[in-house]
Write an enzyme that holds these catalytic residues in place. Structure first.
Site, PDB file in Angstrom:
ATOM      1  N   HIS A  87      31.569  36.866  41.045  1.00 53.62           N
ATOM      2  CA  HIS A  87      31.501  38.297  40.689  1.00 53.62           C
ATOM      3  C   HIS A  87      30.980  38.464  39.273  1.00 53.62           C
ATOM      4  CE1 HIS A  87      35.259  38.294  38.216  1.00 53.62           C
ATOM      5  NE2 HIS A  87      35.691  37.411  39.086  1.00 53.62           N
ATOM      6  N   ASP A  89      31.440  41.467  37.446  1.00 55.79           N
ATOM      7  CA  ASP A  89      32.249  42.369  36.625  1.00 55.79           C
ATOM      8  C   ASP A  89      33.292  41.548  35.876  1.00 55.79           C
ATOM      9  OD1 ASP A  89      33.600  41.949  39.196  1.00 55.79           O
ATOM     10  OD2 ASP A  89      35.118  43.314  38.422  1.00 55.79           O
ATOM     11  N   ASP A 120      35.226  33.888  33.464  1.00 60.81           N
ATOM     12  CA  ASP A 120      35.640  34.609  34.672  1.00 60.81           C
ATOM     13  C   ASP A 120      34.831  35.906  34.778  1.00 60.81           C
ATOM     14  OD1 ASP A 120      37.059  35.616  36.838  1.00 60.81           O
ATOM     15  OD2 ASP A 120      38.737  36.317  35.610  1.00 60.81           O
ATOM     16  N   GLU A 151      35.370  42.954  41.422  1.00 55.66           N
ATOM     17  CA  GLU A 151      36.461  42.076  41.851  1.00 55.66           C
ATOM     18  C   GLU A 151      37.716  42.289  41.030  1.00 55.66           C
ATOM     19  OE1 GLU A 151      39.134  38.688  42.006  1.00 55.66           O
ATOM     20  OE2 GLU A 151      38.000  39.337  40.250  1.00 55.66           O
ATOM     21  N   GLU A 152      37.543  42.558  39.741  1.00 52.90           N
ATOM     22  CA  GLU A 152      38.704  42.650  38.856  1.00 52.90           C
ATOM     23  C   GLU A 152      39.515  43.926  39.051  1.00 52.90           C
ATOM     24  OE1 GLU A 152      39.680  40.188  37.367  1.00 52.90           O
ATOM     25  OE2 GLU A 152      38.067  38.978  36.551  1.00 52.90           O
ATOM     26  N   HIS A 415      41.175  36.489  31.145  1.00 56.84           N
ATOM     27  CA  HIS A 415      41.987  37.704  31.078  1.00 56.84           C
ATOM     28  C   HIS A 415      42.719  37.831  29.742  1.00 56.84           C
ATOM     29  CE1 HIS A 415      42.312  38.576  35.690  1.00 56.84           C
ATOM     30  NE2 HIS A 415      41.168  37.978  35.387  1.00 56.84           N
TER      31      HIS A 415
END
Length: 450
Positions: A87, A89, A120, A151-152, A415
């Site tokens: 992904h 995003d 990520d 996705e996030e 994150h």
């Protein structure tokens, strides 16, 4: 040219493209501008086209950022098809004061780059591109490419793929949304814990009452709630709810020192629970109180509390049914009567876990490929985090082998502030993906001929 040498020759260009992609603040959360997400989409469509992907579609689903779908047909009737997922995003940067450099200014660190989303999952997007470039757009397998743009935040791939199974039909899939246990340790993730939420609340009085005049007989809702929550774990910190599956973990796991550093456990504070870390983190349950409604200390009054509420997050064994696991927690709480007072228990969202079947030709090819890239045998791990899209894609292609590996590592701060990726992990992931499609194509043909 030898495969590794070919990848090494591509690395400067891959690093440049990773920097360009990571500089785009493609946050798909509400409240963030949509234009950067579109900019990242446009860049990747252009890079895929340059890598030899002739068939590229835009998938627009309700209320979400666009999905890039690309396809390269199999080079022969006896060649398998591999779906590649990642992904583009990223998570919001959070408090930028905690970053050592601006989150969307890719900044050199020892052996790599720092930026939000660079691990990520933009490193894995670039790793897929690297494999396509190494084969000049003509890999020895058919390829389906899925680069998701949201996705996030509320991935549509939790449910969408099963509604369009023909599009996602494949023989194997590489879901590159994670990576190695530690840098330099080739890792295949074979299990994902499931997740669910439960809210428990207590209401005992119509309104607060003076603790001096009424305390001692008037039922304190917060005390009732705390007594209930204390039954969820035993004296060691292990989950004490009956019916939640727990098994010995036989794969690789962290050392205690690694885990303490990763989790930021303060010196002198022990870890909770018993058994191996793998068992506590991956093949057993965990219950966390993630929210509590109660009077704050700063604004506390001398009064008996009339109402209290907690939100619980349950992580459960990859093979346990999500509804069953949630039901066991709900039943446990509803059976309690702290001080004779019933609880109101409300089940919330659930997400299933996943456990891969590891005995097929794709896994044999992956083990060979990771050994070729990193120079040592691959370790098997699980993750306590849930990736529901894995189930969504697996249900669309139920016979496909599902492999989870990539360029991240568990120490990359995904994150969190100061997220980084190492060039060594990116390079080795590209080599591994190249070797995987080569080995898988050969093994697939051999099985078909036998």
């Amino acid at each position: 040219m030898e495969l590794a040498a070919k990848v090494d020759a591509l690395m400067d260009g891959l690093r440049d493209d990773l920097e360009r992609l990571a500089a785009i603040p493609s946050v798909a959360f509400p409240g963030f501008p949509a234009e950067p997400v579109g900019e990242a989409y446009d860049l990747l469509v252009r890079l895929l086209g340059e890598a030899g992907v002739e068939h590229i579609e835009r998938i627009d689903l309700p209320g979400t950022a666009p999905v890039i779908f690309g396809e390269i047909p199999p080079p022969s009737p006896d060649a398998p098809t591999v779906l590649l997922y990642s992904h583009y995003d990223v998570q919001p940067p959070g408090d930028e004061k905690l970053w050592l450099s601006p989150p969307f200014v890719p900044t050199p660190v020892e052996g790599g780059l720092r930026a939000r989303g660079i691990a990520d999952d933009k490193s894995n997007v670039i790793a897929h591109l690297g494999m396509l470039r190494a084969y000049e757009g003509r890999p020895p397998v058919g390829v389906k490419i899925v680069f998701e743009g949201q996705e996030e935040y509320g991935s549509p791939f939790d449910d969408y793929p099963r509604t369009d199974p023909e599009r996602f039909a494949c023989d194997a899939m590489v879901i590159a949304d994670l990576g190695n246990l530690r840098p330099g340790t080739p890792t295949l993730t074979t299990g994902l814990r499931g997740a669910c939420e439960v809210v428990v609340e207590v209401r005992t009085l119509e309104e607060p009452r003076h603790s001096g005049e009424f305390g001692g007989a008037a039922p304190d809702a917060l005390l009732v709630l705390l007594k209930a929550l204390s039954t969820l774990h035993d004296v060691h910190g292990d989950v004490a709810v009956a019916g939640l599956r727990r098994e010995e973990w036989t794969g690789t796991t962290y050392t205690e020192e690694e885990f303490r550093e990763l989790a930021g456990v303060r010196e002198g504070v022990p870890l909770i629970g018993s058994g191996s870390l793998g068992e506590r983190l991956w093949s057993g349950p965990a219950i966390t109180v993630i929210g509590l409604d109660a009077p704050s200390v700063e604004h506390a009054a001398s009064a008996v509390v009339p109402y209290a509420r907690a939100k619980l997050n349950l992580r459960f064994h990859p093979r346990q049914d999500a509804r069953e696991a949630q039901d066991r927690l709900v039943e446990h709480l509803r059976s309690l009567r702290p001080f004779g007072i019933p609880l109101t228990v409300t089940p919330g969202d659930t997400g299933p876990g996943y456990e891969a079947t590891t005995g097929g030709s794709a896994y044999r090819a992956a083990r060979t490929a990771l050994r070729e890239a990193w120079g040592e045998e691959a370790s098997y791990v699980a993750t306590g985090g849930s990736i529901p899209l894995v189930n969504g894609l697996a249900q669309a292609a139920p016979r496909a082998e599902v492999l989870l590996f990539g360029a991240q590592d568990s120490m990359c701060n995904l994150h969190a502030p100061n997220e980084r990726v190492l060039f060594s992990e990116l390079r080795n992931t590209v080599v591994a993906m190249c070797a995987f499609v080569r080995e898988y194509a050969a093994g697939f043909r051999a099985e078909g001929a036998s």
